[in-house]
Write a protein that holds these residues in place. Structure first.
Motif, mmCIF file in Angstrom:
data_model
loop_
_atom_site.group_PDB
_atom_site.id
_atom_site.type_symbol
_atom_site.label_atom_id
_atom_site.label_comp_id
_atom_site.label_asym_id
_atom_site.label_seq_id
_atom_site.Cartn_x
_atom_site.Cartn_y
_atom_site.Cartn_z
ATOM 1 N N VAL A 286 -25.728 7.431 -21.228
ATOM 2 C CA VAL A 286 -26.093 6.503 -20.290
ATOM 3 C C VAL A 286 -25.678 6.885 -18.591
ATOM 4 C CG1 VAL A 286 -24.688 3.636 -19.268
ATOM 5 C CG2 VAL A 286 -24.870 4.389 -21.820
ATOM 6 N N ALA A 287 -24.733 7.967 -18.784
ATOM 7 C CA ALA A 287 -24.593 8.438 -18.116
ATOM 8 C C ALA A 287 -25.789 9.394 -17.006
ATOM 9 C CB ALA A 287 -23.156 9.213 -17.552
ATOM 10 N N GLY A 288 -26.413 9.861 -18.183
ATOM 11 C CA GLY A 288 -27.642 10.375 -17.784
ATOM 12 C C GLY A 288 -28.705 9.961 -17.528
ATOM 13 N N HIS A 289 -28.904 8.902 -18.289
ATOM 14 C CA HIS A 289 -30.277 8.130 -17.649
ATOM 15 C C HIS A 289 -29.413 7.303 -16.477
ATOM 16 C CE1 HIS A 289 -34.024 6.051 -18.595
ATOM 17 N NE2 HIS A 289 -33.201 4.946 -18.330
ATOM 18 N N ALA B 115 -28.000 2.463 -27.405
ATOM 19 C CA ALA B 115 -27.949 2.078 -26.240
ATOM 20 C C ALA B 115 -29.380 1.762 -25.671
ATOM 21 C CB ALA B 115 -27.253 2.454 -24.701
ATOM 22 N N LEU B 116 -30.126 0.395 -25.201
ATOM 23 C CA LEU B 116 -31.034 0.381 -24.466
ATOM 24 C C LEU B 116 -31.357 -0.420 -22.626
ATOM 25 C CD1 LEU B 116 -34.079 -0.650 -25.354
ATOM 26 C CD2 LEU B 116 -33.313 -2.659 -25.439
ATOM 27 N N CYS B 117 -31.787 0.697 -22.165
ATOM 28 C CA CYS B 117 -32.251 0.369 -21.221
ATOM 29 C C CYS B 117 -32.910 -0.603 -20.936
ATOM 30 C CB CYS B 117 -32.402 1.705 -19.866
ATOM 31 S SG CYS B 117 -32.479 1.290 -18.022
ATOM 32 N N VAL B 118 -32.003 -2.244 -19.666
ATOM 33 C CA VAL B 118 -32.883 -3.442 -19.546
ATOM 34 C C VAL B 118 -32.620 -3.470 -18.072
ATOM 35 C CG1 VAL B 118 -32.204 -4.515 -21.801
ATOM 36 C CG2 VAL B 118 -30.113 -3.833 -20.096
ATOM 37 N N THR B 119 -32.473 -2.991 -17.432
ATOM 38 C CA THR B 119 -33.068 -2.606 -15.916
ATOM 39 C C THR B 119 -34.148 -2.544 -15.497
ATOM 40 O OG1 THR B 119 -31.213 -1.295 -15.666
ATOM 41 C CG2 THR B 119 -32.397 -0.979 -13.872
ATOM 42 N N GLY B 120 -35.108 -3.701 -15.379
ATOM 43 C CA GLY B 120 -35.907 -3.621 -14.507
ATOM 44 C C GLY B 120 -36.436 -5.349 -14.377
ATOM 45 N N GLU B 121 -37.444 -5.602 -13.282
ATOM 46 C CA GLU B 121 -37.160 -7.185 -12.451
ATOM 47 C C GLU B 121 -38.640 -8.096 -13.915
ATOM 48 O OE1 GLU B 121 -37.671 -7.147 -8.253
ATOM 49 O OE2 GLU B 121 -36.041 -6.287 -8.431
ATOM 50 N N GLY C 34 -36.773 0.543 -20.708
ATOM 51 C CA GLY C 34 -36.541 0.574 -22.219
ATOM 52 C C GLY C 34 -36.175 1.681 -22.876
ATOM 53 N N ALA C 35 -35.745 2.548 -22.345
ATOM 54 C CA ALA C 35 -35.452 3.730 -22.924
ATOM 55 C C ALA C 35 -34.592 3.343 -23.690
ATOM 56 C CB ALA C 35 -34.894 4.608 -21.757
ATOM 57 N N HIS D 137 -30.940 3.174 -12.789
ATOM 58 C CA HIS D 137 -31.065 1.953 -13.676
ATOM 59 C C HIS D 137 -29.364 1.863 -14.091
ATOM 60 C CE1 HIS D 137 -35.010 2.752 -15.048
ATOM 61 N NE2 HIS D 137 -35.478 2.295 -13.638
ATOM 62 N N GLN D 138 -29.232 0.832 -13.998
ATOM 63 C CA GLN D 138 -27.521 0.694 -13.833
ATOM 64 C C GLN D 138 -27.314 -1.211 -15.370
ATOM 65 O OE1 GLN D 138 -26.191 -1.171 -9.827
ATOM 66 N NE2 GLN D 138 -25.671 1.160 -9.924
ATOM 67 N N HIS D 139 -28.156 -1.255 -15.639
ATOM 68 C CA HIS D 139 -28.539 -2.251 -17.010
ATOM 69 C C HIS D 139 -28.764 -1.757 -18.675
ATOM 70 C CE1 HIS D 139 -28.179 -4.448 -13.332
ATOM 71 N NE2 HIS D 139 -27.409 -5.027 -13.633
ATOM 72 N N TYR D 140 -27.595 -1.954 -19.121
ATOM 73 C CA TYR D 140 -27.546 -1.538 -20.975
ATOM 74 C C TYR D 140 -27.268 -2.201 -21.961
ATOM 75 C CZ TYR D 140 -28.238 3.027 -18.458
ATOM 76 O OH TYR D 140 -29.370 3.779 -17.650
#
Length: 70
Positions: A42-45, A15-21, A26-27, A51-54
Protein backbone atom coordinates in the motif's frame (compact mmCIF):
# COMPACT_ATOMS: atom_id res chain seq x y z
CA UNK A 1 -21.95 -26.16 15.48
CA UNK A 2 -19.36 -23.40 15.68
CA UNK A 3 -16.49 -22.37 13.45
CA UNK A 4 -12.94 -21.68 14.56
CA UNK A 5 -9.85 -20.52 12.71
CA UNK A 6 -7.66 -23.47 11.79
CA UNK A 7 -4.45 -22.91 13.79
CA UNK A 8 -2.42 -24.84 11.19
CA UNK A 9 -3.43 -22.53 8.32
CA UNK A 10 -1.76 -19.18 7.72
CA UNK A 11 -4.10 -16.31 6.79
CA UNK A 12 -3.48 -14.40 3.56
CA UNK A 13 -3.94 -10.71 2.87
CA UNK A 14 -4.83 -8.75 -0.25
CA UNK A 15 -5.44 -5.09 -1.05
CA UNK A 16 -7.29 -3.46 -3.93
CA UNK A 17 -6.89 0.23 -4.72
CA UNK A 18 -10.37 1.77 -4.82
CA UNK A 19 -9.22 5.36 -5.34
CA UNK A 20 -11.01 7.10 -8.19
CA UNK A 21 -14.06 9.14 -9.09
CA UNK A 22 -15.30 7.70 -12.39
CA UNK A 23 -13.88 4.25 -11.67
CA UNK A 24 -11.53 2.58 -9.19
CA UNK A 25 -7.81 2.39 -9.94
CA UNK A 26 -8.07 -1.39 -9.60
CA UNK A 27 -4.42 -2.08 -8.75
CA UNK A 28 -4.12 -5.29 -6.72
CA UNK A 29 -1.45 -6.39 -4.28
CA UNK A 30 -1.86 -10.07 -5.04
CA UNK A 31 -1.69 -12.61 -2.22
CA UNK A 32 0.56 -11.56 0.65
CA UNK A 33 1.39 -13.47 3.83
CA UNK A 34 1.76 -10.82 6.54
CA UNK A 35 0.10 -7.52 7.44
CA UNK A 36 3.54 -5.87 7.06
CA UNK A 37 3.80 -7.04 3.44
CA UNK A 38 0.34 -5.58 2.80
CA UNK A 39 1.29 -2.26 4.40
CA UNK A 40 4.50 -2.17 2.34
CA UNK A 41 2.56 -2.71 -0.89
CA UNK A 42 0.00 0.00 0.00
CA UNK A 43 2.80 2.43 0.92
CA UNK A 44 4.57 1.78 -2.38
CA UNK A 45 1.42 2.19 -4.47
CA UNK A 46 0.50 5.35 -2.56
CA UNK A 47 4.00 6.79 -3.08
CA UNK A 48 3.81 6.13 -6.84
CA UNK A 49 0.24 7.29 -7.40
CA UNK A 50 -0.93 9.36 -4.42
CA UNK A 51 -3.90 6.98 -4.07
CA UNK A 52 -5.20 6.74 -0.51
CA UNK A 53 -8.21 4.39 -0.50
CA UNK A 54 -7.88 0.61 -0.40
CA UNK A 55 -10.09 -2.39 0.22
CA UNK A 56 -8.44 -5.04 2.37
CA UNK A 57 -9.31 -8.72 2.31
CA UNK A 58 -8.09 -11.23 4.89
CA UNK A 59 -8.75 -14.89 4.15
CA UNK A 60 -8.36 -17.64 6.72
CA UNK A 61 -9.26 -21.32 6.82
CA UNK A 62 -12.10 -22.13 9.21
CA UNK A 63 -12.88 -25.46 10.77
CA UNK A 64 -16.41 -26.54 11.69
CA UNK A 65 -16.68 -27.80 15.25
CA UNK A 66 -19.48 -30.31 15.87
CA UNK A 67 -22.17 -29.40 18.35
CA UNK A 68 -25.61 -27.90 18.64
CA UNK A 69 -26.32 -24.60 16.93
CA UNK A 70 -26.79 -21.98 19.65
Amino acid sequence: MTTVADPMAVPVYEALCVTGEERNCGAESGTLHTPDELTHWVAGHCAQTGHQHYEQTVRAILRAEPGAWQ
